[in-house]
Design a protein around this motif. Structure first.
Motif, PDB file in Angstrom:
ATOM      1  N   GLU A  65      17.567   4.029   3.810  1.00  0.00           N
ATOM      2  CA  GLU A  65      17.508   5.419   3.334  1.00  0.00           C
ATOM      3  C   GLU A  65      15.854   5.702   3.324  1.00  0.00           C
ATOM      4  N   LEU A  66      15.222   4.804   3.894  1.00  0.00           N
ATOM      5  CA  LEU A  66      13.731   5.063   4.003  1.00  0.00           C
ATOM      6  C   LEU A  66      13.172   6.477   4.335  1.00  0.00           C
ATOM      7  N   GLU A  67      13.984   6.992   5.402  1.00  0.00           N
ATOM      8  CA  GLU A  67      13.583   8.149   6.128  1.00  0.00           C
ATOM      9  C   GLU A  67      13.645   9.369   4.785  1.00  0.00           C
ATOM     10  N   HIS A  68      14.883   9.280   4.067  1.00  0.00           N
ATOM     11  CA  HIS A  68      15.021  10.235   2.949  1.00  0.00           C
ATOM     12  C   HIS A  68      13.933  10.138   1.727  1.00  0.00           C
ATOM     13  N   ILE A 111      10.240   0.884  -1.714  1.00  0.00           N
ATOM     14  CA  ILE A 111      10.049   1.147  -0.195  1.00  0.00           C
ATOM     15  C   ILE A 111      11.146   0.068   0.578  1.00  0.00           C
ATOM     16  N   TYR A 112      10.929  -1.227   0.121  1.00  0.00           N
ATOM     17  CA  TYR A 112      11.628  -2.417   0.600  1.00  0.00           C
ATOM     18  C   TYR A 112      13.083  -2.011   0.612  1.00  0.00           C
ATOM     19  N   LEU A 113      13.598  -1.676  -0.764  1.00  0.00           N
ATOM     20  CA  LEU A 113      14.741  -1.448  -0.900  1.00  0.00           C
ATOM     21  C   LEU A 113      15.485  -0.058  -0.139  1.00  0.00           C
ATOM     22  N   ALA A 114      14.720   0.929  -0.025  1.00  0.00           N
ATOM     23  CA  ALA A 114      15.016   1.973   0.713  1.00  0.00           C
ATOM     24  C   ALA A 114      15.423   1.537   2.115  1.00  0.00           C
ATOM     25  N   ILE A 172       1.818  -0.043  -7.824  1.00  0.00           N
ATOM     26  CA  ILE A 172       1.986  -0.487  -6.274  1.00  0.00           C
ATOM     27  C   ILE A 172       3.013  -1.509  -6.167  1.00  0.00           C
ATOM     28  N   ASP A 173       3.168  -2.464  -7.239  1.00  0.00           N
ATOM     29  CA  ASP A 173       4.274  -3.073  -7.052  1.00  0.00           C
ATOM     30  C   ASP A 173       5.784  -2.385  -6.850  1.00  0.00           C
ATOM     31  N   ALA A 174       5.823  -1.702  -7.984  1.00  0.00           N
ATOM     32  CA  ALA A 174       7.069  -0.752  -8.154  1.00  0.00           C
ATOM     33  C   ALA A 174       7.388   0.116  -6.716  1.00  0.00           C
ATOM     34  N   VAL A 175       6.281   0.827  -6.052  1.00  0.00           N
ATOM     35  CA  VAL A 175       6.233   1.657  -5.144  1.00  0.00           C
ATOM     36  C   VAL A 175       6.642   0.588  -3.758  1.00  0.00           C
ATOM     37  N   THR A 176       5.944  -0.466  -3.717  1.00  0.00           N
ATOM     38  CA  THR A 176       6.357  -1.389  -2.619  1.00  0.00           C
ATOM     39  C   THR A 176       8.059  -1.780  -2.628  1.00  0.00           C
TER      40      THR A 176
END
Length: 65
Positions: A26-29, A18-21, A11-15
Motif C-alpha cells: 500500500e506504499l503507493e497509496h 512507510i515500512y508497514l505500507a 521520525i520513528d512513527a513515519v518510518t
C-alpha cells in the motif's frame, strides 16, 4: 517547533508507517495521500520470475549427501 524527543518520535512513527505500507503493498497509496506522487514510478523490476525457468548456480555447485 518540535523538541528533539518529539521529532525523534515523529521520525520513528513515519518510518514505521512507510515500512508497514510497503509490506502490505500500500506504499503507493500512502505516498499519494501524503502528496508525494513524484516518488511513485512505474515498476520496472530488475528481477523477473518465470515458472518455466531454470536455476543457475554460479560458483561451487557440489552437493553433499
Amino acid at each position: 517547533m518540535l523538541n528533539l524527543n518529539c521529532l525523534e518520535y515523529v521520525i520513528d512513527a513515519v518510518t514505521a508507517k512507510i515500512y508497514l505500507a510497503n509490506r502490505m503493498n500500500e506504499l503507493e497509496h500512502l505516498l499519494e495521500s501524503w502528496g508525494f506522487q513524484e516518488l511513485i514510478k512505474p515498476c520496472t523490476s530488475f528481477y523477473e520470475t518465470c515458472k518455466d525457468g531454470k536455476i543457475v548456480v554460479i560458483g561451487n555447485s557440489q552437493v553433499f549427501v
